[in-house]
Design a protein around this motif. Structure first.
Motif, PDB file in Angstrom:
ATOM      1  N   TYR A 209       0.858  -1.179   0.000  1.00 48.25           N
ATOM      2  CA  TYR A 209       0.000   0.000   0.000  1.00 48.25           C
ATOM      3  C   TYR A 209       0.902   1.239   0.000  1.00 48.25           C
ATOM      4  O   TYR A 209       1.721   1.409   0.898  1.00 48.25           O
ATOM      5  N   THR A 241      -1.353  -0.875  -4.221  1.00 46.65           N
ATOM      6  CA  THR A 241      -2.590  -0.115  -4.023  1.00 46.65           C
ATOM      7  C   THR A 241      -2.202   1.305  -3.635  1.00 46.65           C
ATOM      8  O   THR A 241      -1.438   1.509  -2.685  1.00 46.65           O
ATOM      9  N   LEU A 242      -2.700   2.264  -4.424  1.00 47.09           N
ATOM     10  CA  LEU A 242      -2.424   3.675  -4.135  1.00 47.09           C
ATOM     11  C   LEU A 242      -3.563   4.257  -3.316  1.00 47.09           C
ATOM     12  O   LEU A 242      -4.736   3.988  -3.581  1.00 47.09           O
ATOM     13  N   SER A 243      -3.219   5.071  -2.330  1.00 44.59           N
ATOM     14  CA  SER A 243      -4.245   5.758  -1.554  1.00 44.59           C
ATOM     15  C   SER A 243      -3.828   7.203  -1.317  1.00 44.59           C
ATOM     16  O   SER A 243      -2.646   7.531  -1.388  1.00 44.59           O
ATOM     17  N   VAL A 245      -4.384   9.868  -3.173  1.00 45.19           N
ATOM     18  CA  VAL A 245      -3.893  10.575  -4.361  1.00 45.19           C
ATOM     19  C   VAL A 245      -4.580  11.934  -4.455  1.00 45.19           C
ATOM     20  O   VAL A 245      -5.797  12.025  -4.631  1.00 45.19           O
ATOM     21  N   ALA A 250      -3.208  13.377  -9.535  1.00 42.30           N
ATOM     22  CA  ALA A 250      -4.039  12.676 -10.518  1.00 42.30           C
ATOM     23  C   ALA A 250      -3.966  13.373 -11.871  1.00 42.30           C
ATOM     24  O   ALA A 250      -3.856  12.724 -12.922  1.00 42.30           O
ATOM     25  N   PHE A 260      -4.139   3.400 -15.529  1.00 38.43           N
ATOM     26  CA  PHE A 260      -4.579   3.038 -14.186  1.00 38.43           C
ATOM     27  C   PHE A 260      -5.325   1.695 -14.154  1.00 38.43           C
ATOM     28  O   PHE A 260      -5.793   1.282 -13.095  1.00 38.43           O
ATOM     29  N   GLN A 264      -4.683  -0.471  -8.353  1.00 38.53           N
ATOM     30  CA  GLN A 264      -5.794  -0.338  -7.422  1.00 38.53           C
ATOM     31  C   GLN A 264      -5.660   0.989  -6.677  1.00 38.53           C
ATOM     32  O   GLN A 264      -4.620   1.297  -6.119  1.00 38.53           O
ATOM     33  N   ILE A 265      -6.717   1.800  -6.672  1.00 43.36           N
ATOM     34  CA  ILE A 265      -6.664   3.130  -6.055  1.00 43.36           C
ATOM     35  C   ILE A 265      -7.835   3.307  -5.100  1.00 43.36           C
ATOM     36  O   ILE A 265      -8.970   2.934  -5.403  1.00 43.36           O
ATOM     37  N   THR A 266      -7.527   3.856  -3.933  1.00 45.85           N
ATOM     38  CA  THR A 266      -8.577   4.182  -2.965  1.00 45.85           C
ATOM     39  C   THR A 266      -8.417   5.637  -2.523  1.00 45.85           C
ATOM     40  O   THR A 266      -7.339   6.219  -2.674  1.00 45.85           O
TER      41      THR A 266
END
Length: 276
Positions: A209, A241-243, A245, A250, A260, A264-266
């Motif tokens: 992460y 997993t990117l969080s 951002v 972006a 992308f 996985q992005i949250t």
């Protein structure tokens, strides 16, 4: 022309007083670093260093210049590596050198007056020029060594800061977390890439992460390197997993044409951790 044992002895006899006068003239209300210390041991050491400076410098009136400067290097290296002087700004130390130089020029003036008619104007001028030349070379060498050591220490501290500001934390079952905090420049982005790959390998991370919510500033080049990190992790078998951002990150990613689809992005780290 420059050799004069009588002048040498005259100055050497006044060396201790030169040290006391110099230290007494320091304005303690504005002094910095070693010159502001109230520790008796530090003060005694500082005075001793100044006195030995005089012992060395006065030798220029009885020695060959080449050997004089060569042996003076020992004193320069000692002061440049002294912990108290390393904590003192370079310009402050330089100003103290200038004050001591003024002491010598005053002493030469007094000596020439006391010995009026004994020496030619040319001889007296040569001594003054010799003092100025000596101080110029000594201060130049000191600043060179002092700044080199300060840079080495800064580089070492920066390495520690990088390591502490980009830790790969192993959570459980091959899950890891990389919290990125603060500004990221090109140098730090490069460190992130190299260190993260190494840490993921040594800690057997299979899913990392990467939380960017603490990143305050980023440019196009740095954003590119962050996404290169994600690609590199994919190559070595680490899912990402990117969080956190931020909109500007972006936008930069879109401008770079980053795909992308496989990332996985949250919105935040809390959401990311709930996925596993």
């Amino acid at each position: 022309m420059h050799r004069n044992s009588h002048l040498h002895d005259y100055l050497l006899d006044k060396a201790k007083q030169l040290t006391e006068d110099w230290y007494a003239a320091i304005d303690k209300s504005t002094a910095e670093g070693v010159y502001a210390s109230t520790d008796p041991k530090v003060i005694d050491k500082l005075k001793n260093q100044n006195f030995r400076f005089h012992e060395n410098l006065i030798g220029i009136f009885i020695r060959e210049e080449a050997s004089f400067f060569e042996e003076f290097d020992e004193w320069i290296l000692e002061i440049a590596t002294d912990s108290e002087h390393l904590r003192t700004p370079t310009h402050v130390i330089f100003n103290e050198f200038l004050k001591v130089q003024d002491q010598y020029l005053d002493m030469l003036r007094n000596y020439s007056i006391a010995n009026k008619g004994k020496y030619t104007t040319e001889q007296i001028f040569t001594w003054g020029q010799l003092i100025i030349k000596a101080f110029g070379r000594i201060t130049s060498r000191f600043v060179e060594e002092h700044d080199a050591l300060a840079l080495k220490r800064l580089t070492s501290q920066q390495a520690v800061i990088n390591e502490l500001s980009a830790p790969v934390i192993r959570l459980h079952n091959g899950i890891g977390l990389l919290p990125v905090v603060g500004d990221i420049d090109t140098q730090r982005a490069k460190y992130l890439l190299e260190n993260t790959l190494m840490e993921c390998g040594s800690k057997k991370i299979t899913h990392l992460y990467v939380d960017l919510s603490g990143v305050t500033m980023i440019d196009t080049m740095v954003a590119m390197q962050i996404f290169q990190l994600i690609d590199a992790l994919k190559i070595v078998g680490v899912a990402t997993t990117l969080s956190g951002v931020r909109p500007e990150i972006a936008m930069t990613a879109v401008q770079l044409g980053v795909n992308f689809n496989e990332i996985q992005i949250t919105g935040n780290l809390s959401q990311a951790l709930k996925l596993n």
